[in-house]
Enzyme design. Sequence first.
Site, mmCIF file in Angstrom:
data_model
loop_
_atom_site.group_PDB
_atom_site.id
_atom_site.type_symbol
_atom_site.label_atom_id
_atom_site.label_comp_id
_atom_site.label_asym_id
_atom_site.label_seq_id
_atom_site.Cartn_x
_atom_site.Cartn_y
_atom_site.Cartn_z
ATOM 1 N N ARG A 15 -5.729 -4.118 2.537
ATOM 2 C CA ARG A 15 -4.428 -4.151 1.875
ATOM 3 C C ARG A 15 -4.277 -5.358 0.947
ATOM 4 O O ARG A 15 -3.185 -5.631 0.446
ATOM 5 C CB ARG A 15 -3.320 -4.153 2.934
ATOM 6 C CG ARG A 15 -1.982 -3.762 2.361
ATOM 7 C CD ARG A 15 -0.925 -3.451 3.393
ATOM 8 N NE ARG A 15 0.314 -3.133 2.707
ATOM 9 C CZ ARG A 15 0.619 -1.948 2.216
ATOM 10 N NH1 ARG A 15 -0.219 -0.944 2.360
ATOM 11 N NH2 ARG A 15 1.743 -1.754 1.573
ATOM 12 N N HIS A 190 8.784 -5.446 4.719
ATOM 13 C CA HIS A 190 8.264 -5.919 3.439
ATOM 14 C C HIS A 190 7.174 -4.950 2.971
ATOM 15 O O HIS A 190 6.278 -4.586 3.736
ATOM 16 C CB HIS A 190 7.691 -7.329 3.602
ATOM 17 C CG HIS A 190 7.599 -8.098 2.314
ATOM 18 N ND1 HIS A 190 6.881 -7.652 1.232
ATOM 19 C CD2 HIS A 190 8.134 -9.294 1.952
ATOM 20 C CE1 HIS A 190 6.975 -8.534 0.252
ATOM 21 N NE2 HIS A 190 7.745 -9.532 0.663
ATOM 22 N N HIS A 191 7.268 -4.551 1.697
ATOM 23 C CA HIS A 191 6.313 -3.577 1.150
ATOM 24 C C HIS A 191 4.902 -4.163 1.061
ATOM 25 O O HIS A 191 3.921 -3.424 0.926
ATOM 26 C CB HIS A 191 6.780 -3.132 -0.237
ATOM 27 C CG HIS A 191 6.404 -1.724 -0.578
ATOM 28 N ND1 HIS A 191 5.447 -0.996 0.100
ATOM 29 C CD2 HIS A 191 6.877 -0.889 -1.549
ATOM 30 C CE1 HIS A 191 5.331 0.194 -0.431
ATOM 31 N NE2 HIS A 191 6.188 0.297 -1.433
ATOM 32 N N ALA A 192 4.790 -5.482 1.144
ATOM 33 C CA ALA A 192 3.468 -6.106 1.075
ATOM 34 C C ALA A 192 2.589 -5.730 2.260
ATOM 35 O O ALA A 192 1.360 -5.732 2.152
ATOM 36 C CB ALA A 192 3.611 -7.627 0.996
#
Length: 218
Positions: A15, A190-192
């Site tokens: 990711r 959080h999209h991270a």
Amino acid sequence: MTTNFTPIDMQTWQRRDYFYYFTKMMPTGFNVNVDVDITASYDAAKAAGYRFFPVYLHLITRLISEQPEFMIAQRGEQLGHYDHLTPAYSLFHEDDHTISGIWTAYDTDLATFNAHYMADKERYSSQHGAVAKPDQPENAYMINMNPWLHFNNYTPLSFNGLPNYLPVIEAGKYVIENDRRVMPVSFTIHHAVADAWHVSHFFEKLQRALNTPDTWLK
């Protein structure tokens, strides 16, 4: 339980590019609100002598611990993930309608966790102030329940600018629909560290568990 923190190797992390994009180029988080059917688990919890709230805390924490993407945190410059989280929640004071933050040590055994919860509630229920129980562990995540309001949307906002990759979860008041207890659950992340698939997978597991309390509520 001992809390373990496993560093993430940014060179090999699958990711890595998404984390950079959603923290540096377009900082983004997202919120999902889903109605879940709690009928079977609510009734089973009451029959077993439990209050539903600690059962809710335990079940959510257990399911989160099955998905490493929901347990990511930053220690200094090092990104990594915990092996489990600690539920941090609020006590409501009837006398002045204020809340105080506390936390309860997680245990994989529901009865043990419930005993910890009841002890914390007894000890800190009369202590007012923003924080009633000190020394909150670093792996604590925010989880609460609003028993007064059945909402369609709940979106917590952070104003401190600090990186926070752990989820924020809020349940609302359940309502009766077609003889079923339906409760809204809000999930902010959080999209991270996670995408819609990860959150969808969590809610699939949650509803499946709520439908089959005989498999986990002993």
